[in-house]
Design an enzyme around this catalytic site. Structure first.
Site, PDB file in Angstrom:
ATOM      1  N   CYS A  74      15.843  19.549  -8.770  1.00 26.98           N
ATOM      2  CA  CYS A  74      14.715  19.112  -9.584  1.00 26.98           C
ATOM      3  C   CYS A  74      13.807  18.254  -8.707  1.00 26.98           C
ATOM      4  O   CYS A  74      14.268  17.338  -8.030  1.00 26.98           O
ATOM      5  CB  CYS A  74      15.223  18.311 -10.778  1.00 26.98           C
ATOM      6  N   CYS A  77      13.995  14.296 -10.016  1.00 29.89           N
ATOM      7  CA  CYS A  77      15.124  13.381  -9.834  1.00 29.89           C
ATOM      8  C   CYS A  77      16.115  13.818  -8.759  1.00 29.89           C
ATOM      9  O   CYS A  77      17.024  13.069  -8.426  1.00 29.89           O
ATOM     10  CB  CYS A  77      15.860  13.179 -11.152  1.00 29.89           C
ATOM     11  N   CYS A 122      15.194  19.916 -16.688  1.00 33.33           N
ATOM     12  CA  CYS A 122      16.266  19.248 -15.962  1.00 33.33           C
ATOM     13  C   CYS A 122      17.080  18.421 -16.962  1.00 33.33           C
ATOM     14  O   CYS A 122      16.513  17.684 -17.768  1.00 33.33           O
ATOM     15  CB  CYS A 122      15.668  18.339 -14.889  1.00 33.33           C
ATOM     16  N   CYS A 125      16.584  14.287 -16.040  1.00 32.87           N
ATOM     17  CA  CYS A 125      15.330  13.547 -16.236  1.00 32.87           C
ATOM     18  C   CYS A 125      14.375  14.182 -17.239  1.00 32.87           C
ATOM     19  O   CYS A 125      13.353  13.593 -17.583  1.00 32.87           O
ATOM     20  CB  CYS A 125      14.615  13.344 -14.897  1.00 32.87           C
ATOM     21  N   CYS A 145      12.534  31.776 -14.685  1.00 34.14           N
ATOM     22  CA  CYS A 145      11.274  31.835 -13.959  1.00 34.14           C
ATOM     23  C   CYS A 145      10.753  30.402 -13.833  1.00 34.14           C
ATOM     24  O   CYS A 145      10.403  29.768 -14.831  1.00 34.14           O
ATOM     25  CB  CYS A 145      10.305  32.711 -14.737  1.00 34.14           C
TER      26      CYS A 145
END
Length: 156
Positions: A74, A77, A122, A125, A145
């Site tokens: 991510c 984070c 995510c 976060c 995607c």
């Protein structure tokens, strides 16, 4: 949250995939920041993708054509969310994956823009990573995607 389950020999393909992957994010593992903190941490392009849920232009991310082994984290984070082992060329212009790492993302219904889709965030976060569609390769037929602007590649 809608999950698509495909059964193979009494066990779903989703369950098979999850059993074969290590757990990377504990259920209580979370991170929150103020909007000002996010703006200071992220580039304008990352902020647009991760926090405003905007979609980058197709073929604009170098991660779309990334072929090295590694993990994708991510961009907000750093939580590892996808593996290069599950990446494939969907010919859509965005990085695409068959499945996420276990407990790395959460999925939510997204009815924005007059469409009924499933968005991918995510787990740690809450940053927007992209969407999941039911037109991917077998066996699960899922296509995660994602916006390359919202990911960081970690070579193996």
């Amino acid at each position: 949250m809608r999950r698509r389950h495909f059964v193979m020999g009494g066990i779903s393909a989703l369950a098979l995939m999850e059993l074969s992957r290590p757990a990377l994010a504990a259920p209580g593992d979370s991170l929150s920041r103020t909007d000002d903190e996010w703006r200071a941490l992220l580039t304008a392009q990352q902020y647009a993708a991760l926090r405003l849920e905007q979609t980058e232009q197709p073929h604009s991310s170098p991660l779309t054509s990334e072929k090295r082994r590694g993990l994708y984290a991510c961009g907000g984070c750093g939580l590892q969310v996808f593996s290069s082992a599950d990446k494939y060329d969907s010919r859509t212009g965005w990085p695409s994956f068959r499945s996420p790492l276990v407990r790395a993302v959460r999925e939510k219904q997204d009815r924005s823009q007059g469409l009924d889709r499933t968005k991918v965030e995510c787990r740690r976060c809450g940053c927007h990573l992209g969407h999941v569609f039911g037109d991917g390769p077998p066996p699960a037929r899922l296509r995660y995607c994602l916006n390359g602007a919202g990911l960081k590649f970690i070579p193996a």
